[in-house]
Design a protein around this motif. Structure first.
Motif, PDB file in Angstrom:
ATOM      1  N   ARG A 108       0.829  -1.210   0.000  1.00 41.16           N
ATOM      2  CA  ARG A 108       0.000   0.000   0.000  1.00 41.16           C
ATOM      3  C   ARG A 108       0.861   1.256   0.000  1.00 41.16           C
ATOM      4  NH1 ARG A 108      -4.363   0.276   4.776  1.00 41.16           N
ATOM      5  NH2 ARG A 108      -2.469   0.288   6.030  1.00 41.16           N
ATOM      6  N   ARG A 109       1.896   1.280   0.855  1.00 40.01           N
ATOM      7  CA  ARG A 109       2.728   2.485   0.894  1.00 40.01           C
ATOM      8  C   ARG A 109       3.641   2.560  -0.332  1.00 40.01           C
ATOM      9  NH1 ARG A 109       5.191   4.953   6.411  1.00 40.01           N
ATOM     10  NH2 ARG A 109       6.727   3.287   6.384  1.00 40.01           N
ATOM     11  N   LEU A 111       2.683   1.709  -3.282  1.00 37.54           N
ATOM     12  CA  LEU A 111       1.810   2.292  -4.311  1.00 37.54           C
ATOM     13  C   LEU A 111       1.696   3.806  -4.087  1.00 37.54           C
ATOM     14  CD1 LEU A 111      -0.098   2.043  -6.713  1.00 37.54           C
ATOM     15  CD2 LEU A 111      -1.940   1.457  -5.132  1.00 37.54           C
ATOM     16  N   ASP A 112       1.543   4.227  -2.816  1.00 37.86           N
ATOM     17  CA  ASP A 112       1.501   5.669  -2.524  1.00 37.86           C
ATOM     18  C   ASP A 112       2.764   6.355  -3.052  1.00 37.86           C
ATOM     19  OD1 ASP A 112      -0.923   5.465  -1.284  1.00 37.86           O
ATOM     20  OD2 ASP A 112      -0.150   5.638   0.771  1.00 37.86           O
ATOM     21  N   ARG A 113       3.900   5.707  -2.785  1.00 39.56           N
ATOM     22  CA  ARG A 113       5.184   6.265  -3.210  1.00 39.56           C
ATOM     23  C   ARG A 113       5.236   6.418  -4.735  1.00 39.56           C
ATOM     24  NH1 ARG A 113       9.143   6.550   0.037  1.00 39.56           N
ATOM     25  NH2 ARG A 113       8.446   5.058   1.586  1.00 39.56           N
ATOM     26  N   VAL A 115       2.595   6.640  -6.756  1.00 34.41           N
ATOM     27  CA  VAL A 115       1.639   7.676  -7.172  1.00 34.41           C
ATOM     28  C   VAL A 115       2.253   9.067  -6.979  1.00 34.41           C
ATOM     29  CG1 VAL A 115      -0.606   8.739  -6.647  1.00 34.41           C
ATOM     30  CG2 VAL A 115      -0.405   6.243  -6.794  1.00 34.41           C
ATOM     31  N   VAL A 116       2.999   9.253  -5.884  1.00 35.45           N
ATOM     32  CA  VAL A 116       3.683  10.535  -5.658  1.00 35.45           C
ATOM     33  C   VAL A 116       4.592  10.852  -6.842  1.00 35.45           C
ATOM     34  CG1 VAL A 116       5.468  11.662  -4.272  1.00 35.45           C
ATOM     35  CG2 VAL A 116       3.544  10.554  -3.140  1.00 35.45           C
TER      36      VAL A 116
END
Lengths: 205, 442
Positions: A108-109, A111-113, A115-116
């Motif tokens: 999950r994190r 993917l966040d990274r 997306v950033v």
């Protein structure tokens, strides 16, 4: 340079090639083919078909290719759903319940990274880091549960805004079988300088 | 409490007046001149208090931790009675570092070169082959150099080479109630602190950029827009720093005196836990905390996981974020700085609480914090190479009705203004104009 010498050089430059075949294959068709071949090489994300016998090495080399190419979405497909990606801040074995990592991410994190990065607004990746990594000394062990434990060495060079940085260490991968082949369930990067101040790790190691 | 007035007319005149102007402009050479950097290391990181270590990092007799006072390597050590000493990490024989470990327990420090042996209080205990020294040789004159001043305030240990420096509690001044607030909030839940190393960063820029940056909310909606966008798309509103996006709200910045400054987000933050992004293990660990500690106490723990809502900069090198998170600015050279983050665990808390604190500490720094490093490096590159463009602008808020001074001398400005940063530059000038008599106890 004397006048005679420069005249000799001019003459040599104007002379016909000794063999026409040296130059005649460079035409517009060849340039077009070169462009297509280069684009295909840059865009290649599929598993290699003629890789070394060790399946672990094939996975690690493909991973290196995708990460150096900034193909983070394709890389995500190489990860198991319960994957952990960890860069410890002290020498292994360390306990992430007692120390912060340079990174310690679940999918999950990660993917966040990604997306950033994909927003195009991440200043620390504008311009993006250009990286080349060498993955070597690959050794792998089959576990009783059918997974593969892999140990390898990593040498990674990062070039960005005229500066050269390097990340060197060894990595642990756990590969688990799935219907799409081997997936990465654990990736731990043990940097030589894990306990020293770190630079711009805003790309995926 | 000392009152520091921002009115330049009340400042003592000195040779740096022309580099820090009353209209809010600061000269580029403050960030690029190696001679100014060297002078800072004497007068600011030597003449004033510098944060060195936390007592929980060296709880027992003979525990030690190495640190830097400016660029000087020091050992903060407890002697056999538990008393703290600030020792200069330099053998009095030929000058070698005597200790190269980060942290540990050692009743003696032995120099590897000729095996001179010092106690954890810095006293020279023994020299090898002593017959070679004259009868007049006095071991007491070869103790490790010791900082003349070392004081702890509620666990935070500060050192100074200036024997005349005021007591820490007094020097903290108006920063003290804010620091107390942060410590009290944690101590209401646990007094069994254990400060642990977090992620440490290095960047190619001057230390003052980082000191300024942590009290510069103006950059947040712009420089960190990628993280804001990601949070909005992936996790909706109300996560991370999305309360810092404009200048019409109840948040503020303050200049607290003695260089200390504050960016206060508390008026707009609300509870901390709901703002925490989906860090790894968030749900499973929250469940475990509530199960182990019960609903009421569990909720108190969860509240201490995320952002506390203060950016308190204790000048020159300590950045307090609250909820056990703080950072230390470590100048390496005029254009190189390390920022060392730390987290605080509770020995008597559910293990899941400590783990979540660590996962949270990684979150903002690794997603957005590197934007700051990149911005500071860009600044340094341009300042280093364009001498014809001389000035940086810290004038925001100056000459507007947005700034006010209270009876303690605290100057409050709009959340997006440079009020706090300007104050730190006046302190810089005050320290650089002074001529402190630095000394070492031997």
């Amino acid at each position: 340079m004397t006048d005679r010498e420069s005249a000799a050089i001019r003459e040599a430059m104007l002379r016909e090639p000794s063999s026409a075949a040296d130059a005649l294959h460079i035409d517009d068709g060849r340039y077009a083919a070169l462009a297509a071949e280069t684009a295909a090489a840059h865009g290649r994300t599929d598993p290699a078909t003629l890789s070394p016998g060790d399946p672990a090495a094939s996975v690690l080399y493909r991973e290196a290719r995708l990460l150096d190419g900034g193909r983070y979405r394709d890389w995500l497909t190489m990860l198991a759903e319960d994957c952990l990606y960890w860069i410890p801040t002290s020498r292994s074995p360390s306990d992430p319940r007692r120390e912060s990592g340079v990174n310690l991410d679940d999918k999950r994190r990660l993917l966040d990274r990604i997306v950033v990065i994909e927003t195009g607004l991440l200043r620390a990746q504008d311009p993006p880091s250009r990286t080349a990594r060498i993955v070597t000394n690959v050794e792998s062990w089959k576990t009783p549960s059918g997974a593969i434990e892999v140990r390898s060495n990593l040498m990674l060079w990062e070039r960005r805004r005229g500066y050269l940085d390097h990340y060197i260490g060894w990595q642990e991968h756990e590969l688990v079988p799935s219907s799409e082949g081997w997936l990465i369930r654990r990736k731990i990067i043990n940097l030589l300088n894990c306990d020293e101040p770190q630079g711009n790790i805003t790309f995926i190691l | 409490m000392s009152v520091h007035n921002l009115n330049p007319a009340r400042q003592q005149p000195g040779r740096y007046d022309h580099l820090i102007r009353p209209d809010g402009l600061v000269h580029r050479t403050l960030y690029t001149d190696p001679a100014i950097f060297d002078e800072e290391m004497r007068k600011i990181f030597g003449g004033s208090w510098v944060y060195l270590a936390h007592e929980s990092e060296l709880p027992d007799p003979h525990d030690f931790k190495t640190a830097t006072l400016g660029r000087r390597p020091v050992i903060v050590a407890r002697d056999g009675n538990g008393a703290l000493h600030g020792l200069l990490n330099r053998c009095t024989h030929r000058g070698s570092l005597v200790c190269v470990k980060e942290q540990g327990n050692a009743p003696r420090f032995q120099c590897p070169y000729h095996n001179w042996t010092f106690g954890s209080d810095g006293r020279l205990l023994a020299v090898t082959f002593p017959d070679g020294f004259a009868a007049s040789f006095d071991k007491k004159t070869r103790n490790l150099g010791q900082l003349p001043r070392l004081e702890s305030y509620r666990g935070f240990i500060f050192g100074s080479l200036n024997p005349e420096v005021e007591p820490v509690a007094q020097w903290l001044g108006n920063a003290r109630p804010v620091l107390d607030w942060a410590i009290d909030k944690d101590e209401a839940v646990s007094r069994r602190w254990r400060v642990v190393k977090g992620t440490h960063y290095t960047f190619r820029a001057n230390w003052k950029h980082q000191n300024d940056n942590n009290c510069d909310p103006y950059h947040v909606p712009f420089l960190h827009s990628s993280t804001a966008k990601m949070n909005e798309v992936m996790h909706g509103v109300g996560k991370g720093l999305d309360h810092v996006k404009g200048d019409r709200n109840r948040m503020y910045v303050q200049y607290l005196g003695n260089g200390h400054k504050l960016f206060d987000q508390r008026p707009e933050m609300g509870d901390s836990w709901p703002r925490v992004r989906p860090i790894p293990g968030k749900e499973t660990h929250a469940t475990a905390i509530l199960a182990e500690a019960g609903e009421a106490m569990g909720a108190k723990y969860l509240e201490l996981v995320g952002r506390a809502g203060i950016n308190l900069i204790i000048y020159p090198n300590l950045f307090i974020m609250g909820h056990g998170m703080f950072a230390v600015y470590e100048p390496v050279s005029v254009a190189r700085t390390n920022t060392r983050y730390y987290s605080t665990l509770f020995d008597d808390a559910p293990a899941a609480f400590n783990t979540l604190r660590l996962r949270f500490a990684e979150d903002f720094n690794n997603l957005a914090g590197r934007d700051d490093n990149d911005a500071m490096e860009r600044i340094q590159d341009a300042l280093d190479t364009i001498p014809e463009m001389e000035w940086l602008d810290f004038s925001r808020g100056l000459g507007t009705p947005r700034e006010s001074t209270d009876e303690n001398g605290v100057i409050t400005g709009n959340v997006m203004d440079d009020t706090g940063v300007r104050g730190s530059y006046l302190r810089w000038k005050e320290l650089m104009h002074a001529e402190p008599q630095l000394g070492v106890v031997t």
